[in-house]
Structure formats: structure tokens, C-alpha cells
Motif scaffolding. Structure first.
Motif, mmCIF file in Angstrom:
data_model
loop_
_atom_site.group_PDB
_atom_site.id
_atom_site.type_symbol
_atom_site.label_atom_id
_atom_site.label_comp_id
_atom_site.label_asym_id
_atom_site.label_seq_id
_atom_site.Cartn_x
_atom_site.Cartn_y
_atom_site.Cartn_z
ATOM 1 N N LEU A 50 0.828 -1.202 0.000
ATOM 2 C CA LEU A 50 0.000 0.000 0.000
ATOM 3 C C LEU A 50 0.865 1.255 0.000
ATOM 4 O O LEU A 50 0.550 2.246 -0.668
ATOM 5 N N ALA A 54 1.064 4.054 -2.762
ATOM 6 C CA ALA A 54 0.854 5.457 -2.402
ATOM 7 C C ALA A 54 1.897 6.340 -3.089
ATOM 8 O O ALA A 54 1.558 7.416 -3.608
ATOM 9 N N SER A 57 0.976 6.570 -6.661
ATOM 10 C CA SER A 57 -0.180 7.456 -6.820
ATOM 11 C C SER A 57 0.222 8.927 -6.688
ATOM 12 O O SER A 57 -0.319 9.780 -7.400
ATOM 13 N N ALA A 100 -6.124 9.290 -3.042
ATOM 14 C CA ALA A 100 -5.858 7.858 -2.876
ATOM 15 C C ALA A 100 -4.499 7.629 -2.228
ATOM 16 O O ALA A 100 -4.344 6.730 -1.389
ATOM 17 N N LEU A 104 -3.875 5.388 1.000
ATOM 18 C CA LEU A 104 -3.016 4.205 0.891
ATOM 19 C C LEU A 104 -1.865 4.278 1.882
ATOM 20 O O LEU A 104 -1.513 3.274 2.507
ATOM 21 N N TRP A 105 -1.267 5.450 2.025
ATOM 22 C CA TRP A 105 -0.139 5.578 2.949
ATOM 23 C C TRP A 105 -0.575 5.284 4.377
ATOM 24 O O TRP A 105 0.150 4.660 5.145
ATOM 25 N N ALA A 107 -2.927 3.323 5.120
ATOM 26 C CA ALA A 107 -3.464 1.952 5.093
ATOM 27 C C ALA A 107 -4.890 1.901 5.631
ATOM 28 O O ALA A 107 -5.259 1.019 6.393
ATOM 29 N N GLY A 111 -8.873 4.448 1.735
ATOM 30 C CA GLY A 111 -7.778 4.653 0.783
ATOM 31 C C GLY A 111 -7.762 3.590 -0.289
ATOM 32 O O GLY A 111 -7.558 3.883 -1.473
ATOM 33 N N ALA A 112 -8.007 2.351 0.125
ATOM 34 C CA ALA A 112 -8.054 1.263 -0.857
ATOM 35 C C ALA A 112 -9.250 1.432 -1.789
ATOM 36 O O ALA A 112 -9.156 1.159 -2.989
ATOM 37 N N TRP A 115 -8.401 4.225 -4.205
ATOM 38 C CA TRP A 115 -7.415 3.717 -5.155
ATOM 39 C C TRP A 115 -8.074 2.775 -6.158
ATOM 40 O O TRP A 115 -7.777 2.842 -7.360
ATOM 41 N N TYR A 150 -2.963 -6.511 -5.054
ATOM 42 C CA TYR A 150 -3.645 -6.020 -3.858
ATOM 43 C C TYR A 150 -4.661 -7.032 -3.339
ATOM 44 O O TYR A 150 -4.711 -7.312 -2.139
#
Length: 163
Positions: A50, A54, A57, A100, A104-105, A107, A111-112, A115, A150
Motif C-alpha cells: 500500500l 501510495a 499514486s 488515494a 493508501l499511505w 493503510a 484509501g483502498a 485507489w 492487492y
């Protein structure tokens, strides 16, 4: 007097025992005596994945912002010279990729989801509207591989946690 001194002695012993028990519990709470099993290897791999996604992204989002602001490209590739569909898609990805990246950063589940929205959106634009970004199957393949990675990591991480 001996009765009072015996009572005082018992009270002092009880107080000392309680203090020792409290000290033992506080030391146990902050010590690393709890042995953490290495059963969360898949979760660590998922978080690392993730974080890598990130960073990717962030790069993609900054690339789109560079297109919007004119930092990249020449006079003929300027933002205002592009079609309305290209401008709309570029602004959409400039914003959503950075959102996103934050999720993601950290977690986080949102965020997922954001994304996943970017991945599906990019694949749809590349496949269904090739006039916007050129219809690159390489981009679609990369997005599909990252999505599959993922899903596999999330599935393995979920399996190692008890229900």
C-alpha cells in the motif's frame, strides 16, 4: 498494644503485597514480555504494498497536475489546447490520485476504495475512450496486475487474522 502492632504489621504487609502486585502489573504492561508471533507477515507485506502504491499514486497525481499547470509539454500540448474530455479526465486524476495516495499511505479502508476507483476509472478511460489518453493496453495491464496483487495480499492478510 501487641494487638495493635500485629494489626499494623498485617496492614503494612498487605500494602506491600498490593504495591508489589501493582508494580509487577505495570512492568508487565510496558515490557516486551508479550511474545508477538510472526503470524502477521502478510499484513506487513500488504502495508508495504500500500505504501509503494501510495508513492506511485503521488507521482501519477503530480504528473497530472504538471499537465494542468503546464510544467510539462510544449505549446501544442498545453492544457487549454486539449479537448474538454481530456481536460476533465486530467483534473479528475490529478485530484483523486493524491487523495488515494493519502489513504493508501495510512493503510485505511477508504484509501483502498479510492485507489480502486482510480484503477477502474483509468482502465475504463483507456479501454472505452481511447481518444482521451490514447488507449494504452500497457496502462490497463499495469493497473490490472496491481489490482490482482492487492487482492491477493489482502486475502492472505485476512486469512492470518482470526475471525
Amino acid at each position: 498494644m501487641s494487638d495493635t502492632s500485629a494489626r499494623d504489621t498485617l496492614r503494612d504487609q498487605a500494602r506491600d503485597n498490593a504495591r508489589d502486585r501493582d508494580n509487577a502489573m505495570s512492568v508487565a504492561a510496558i515490557s516486551s514480555e508479550r511474545i508477538e508471533p510472526d503470524d502477521n507477515g502478510w499484513t506487513r507485506r500488504l502495508v508495504l504494498f500500500l505504501r509503494v502504491m501510495a508513492i506511485i499514486s503521488i507521482v501519477k497525481g503530480l504528473y497530472h497536475w504538471a499537465q494542468v499547470t503546464g510544467f510539462i509539454g510544449g505549446e501544442e500540448e498545453a492544457f487549454e489546447n486539449q479537448s474538454m474530455a481530456w481536460q476533465t479526465a486530467t483534473i479528475y486524476f490529478a485530484v483523486i490520485e493524491l487523495v488515494a495516495a493519502v489513504g493508501l499511505w495510512l493503510a485505511t479502508p477508504w484509501g483502498a476504495v479510492v485507489w480502486l476507483t482510480t484503477v477502474v476509472s483509468m482502465a475504463v478511460i483507456e479501454l472505452m475512450f481511447p481518444g482521451i489518453y490514447g488507449g494504452s493496453l500497457t496502462v490497463v495491464a499495469f493497473e490490472a496486475v496491481m489490482l490482482a496483487a492487492y487482492l491477493a495480499l489482502a486475502w492472505m492478510a485476512a486469512r492470518e487474522r482470526p475471525p
